[in-house]
Motif scaffolding. Structure first.
Motif, PDB file in Angstrom:
ATOM      1  N   ALA A   1       0.832  -1.203   0.000  1.00  0.00           N
ATOM      2  CA  ALA A   1       0.000   0.000   0.000  1.00  0.00           C
ATOM      3  C   ALA A   1       0.865   1.251   0.000  1.00  0.00           C
ATOM      4  O   ALA A   1       0.584   2.233  -0.695  1.00  0.00           O
ATOM      5  N   ARG A   2       1.950   1.228   0.769  1.00  0.00           N
ATOM      6  CA  ARG A   2       2.844   2.395   0.858  1.00  0.00           C
ATOM      7  C   ARG A   2       3.573   2.637  -0.464  1.00  0.00           C
ATOM      8  O   ARG A   2       3.693   3.794  -0.913  1.00  0.00           O
ATOM      9  N   ALA A   3       4.074   1.576  -1.069  1.00  0.00           N
ATOM     10  CA  ALA A   3       4.798   1.732  -2.331  1.00  0.00           C
ATOM     11  C   ALA A   3       3.905   2.377  -3.388  1.00  0.00           C
ATOM     12  O   ALA A   3       4.336   3.261  -4.140  1.00  0.00           O
ATOM     13  N   GLN A   4       2.654   1.941  -3.447  1.00  0.00           N
ATOM     14  CA  GLN A   4       1.718   2.500  -4.420  1.00  0.00           C
ATOM     15  C   GLN A   4       1.423   3.968  -4.118  1.00  0.00           C
ATOM     16  O   GLN A   4       1.391   4.812  -5.031  1.00  0.00           O
ATOM     17  N   LEU A   5       1.219   4.277  -2.854  1.00  0.00           N
ATOM     18  CA  LEU A   5       0.939   5.654  -2.458  1.00  0.00           C
ATOM     19  C   LEU A   5       2.105   6.575  -2.807  1.00  0.00           C
ATOM     20  O   LEU A   5       1.905   7.679  -3.326  1.00  0.00           O
ATOM     21  N   VAL A   6       3.317   6.137  -2.514  1.00  0.00           N
ATOM     22  CA  VAL A   6       4.493   6.968  -2.774  1.00  0.00           C
ATOM     23  C   VAL A   6       4.617   7.290  -4.252  1.00  0.00           C
ATOM     24  O   VAL A   6       4.796   8.455  -4.642  1.00  0.00           O
ATOM     25  N   GLU A   7       4.520   6.261  -5.095  1.00  0.00           N
ATOM     26  CA  GLU A   7       4.748   6.477  -6.521  1.00  0.00           C
ATOM     27  C   GLU A   7       3.572   7.153  -7.217  1.00  0.00           C
ATOM     28  O   GLU A   7       3.767   7.959  -8.130  1.00  0.00           O
ATOM     29  N   GLU A   8       2.366   6.850  -6.778  1.00  0.00           N
ATOM     30  CA  GLU A   8       1.187   7.391  -7.458  1.00  0.00           C
ATOM     31  C   GLU A   8       0.787   8.772  -6.971  1.00  0.00           C
ATOM     32  O   GLU A   8       0.297   9.592  -7.753  1.00  0.00           O
ATOM     33  N   ARG A   9       1.009   9.048  -5.683  1.00  0.00           N
ATOM     34  CA  ARG A   9       0.477  10.291  -5.130  1.00  0.00           C
ATOM     35  C   ARG A   9       1.538  11.191  -4.472  1.00  0.00           C
ATOM     36  O   ARG A   9       1.571  12.395  -4.738  1.00  0.00           O
ATOM     37  N   ILE A  10       2.381  10.633  -3.618  1.00  0.00           N
ATOM     38  CA  ILE A  10       3.274  11.487  -2.838  1.00  0.00           C
ATOM     39  C   ILE A  10       4.361  12.118  -3.698  1.00  0.00           C
ATOM     40  O   ILE A  10       4.566  13.340  -3.661  1.00  0.00           O
ATOM     41  N   ARG A  11       5.081  11.310  -4.463  1.00  0.00           N
ATOM     42  CA  ARG A  11       6.155  11.881  -5.291  1.00  0.00           C
ATOM     43  C   ARG A  11       5.631  12.935  -6.274  1.00  0.00           C
ATOM     44  O   ARG A  11       6.238  14.011  -6.400  1.00  0.00           O
ATOM     45  N   PRO A  12       4.528  12.672  -6.986  1.00  0.00           N
ATOM     46  CA  PRO A  12       4.014  13.711  -7.883  1.00  0.00           C
ATOM     47  C   PRO A  12       3.631  15.005  -7.152  1.00  0.00           C
ATOM     48  O   PRO A  12       3.875  16.104  -7.659  1.00  0.00           O
TER      49      PRO A  12
END
Length: 213
Positions: free
Chosen positions: A70-81
């Protein structure tokens, strides 16, 4: 911009403080994205529903890996952008929760292993500031109304939560420059004031400017 995270055991008041900070920043015209863990993206929210389902029995290692997914997806999809757009990102839990809950509470992996694992899951992304709201597990339980409607994680026993607290304390000792410990027994407004003044200083150091008010 910067990544700000809130940590603490269930019932500590971290979610309330995260919402208060986000509202205050937006009132002052700052671009802010607010996420919760697990969650924040479609995949992550689906994983959240599994992890918190009180009717499911989840093996401890499976639990850790689901949180990580869940964290990996959140980081790449939402946080980094969001960070790339110059936003402030406020996250209700991040990888410190996994260190404390699965590493300390479940005791399924070694301390150094789980710390190294986080770097792989997030691609090296680290919070710029973490607010750890410390509260006695018994008081946290009373705040959760005795756990009447507790989710799967909240139904863990008091021994589990004591180990989680010790793990959080160890994290704070190891990373005092990143993690600011706050007394969860203080009033909501008092805590919000401390967080606000500290974040103003953090923003000033990182950008040369701080939000007014």
């Amino acid at each position: 911009m910067i990544l700000v995270t809130f940590e603490g055991i269930d019932g500590s008041g971290k979610s309330t403080q995260a919402r208060r900070l986000v509202a205050r920043l937006r009132e002052r015209g700052r671009a802010v994205d607010h996420f919760r863990e697990p969650g924040g993206s479609e995949l992550s929210e689906r994983i959240r529903s599994l992890l918190l389902d009180p009717d499911l029995t989840i093996h401890a290692m499976s639990e850790l890996l689901l949180f990580a997914a869940a964290r990996a997806q959140l980081v790449e999809e939402r946080i980094r952008p969001a960070l790339a757009e110059g936003k402030i990102v406020v996250c209700d839990r991040f990888y410190d929760s996994t260190t404390a809950y699965q590493g300390g509470g479940r005791q399924i992996v070694e301390w150094d292993w789980v710390r190294s694992f986080h770097a792989r899951v997030t691609g090296g992304l680290q919070p710029d500031r973490t607010y750890l709201i410390r509260l006695d597990p018994e008081e946290a339980l009373r705040r959760r109304a005795g756990g009447a409607d507790a989710d799967r994680m909240e139904r863990s026993d008091s021994g589990f939560y004591r180990r989680v607290v010790r793990a959080y304390d160890r994290l704070a000792e190891e990373e005092p420059e990143r993690i600011l410990c706050l007394d969860g027994r203080r009033g909501i407004d008092d805590l919000a004031g401390v967080v606000w003044e500290d974040l103003r200083a953090v923003l000033e150091r990182s950008q040369g400017t701080a939000p007014s008010g």
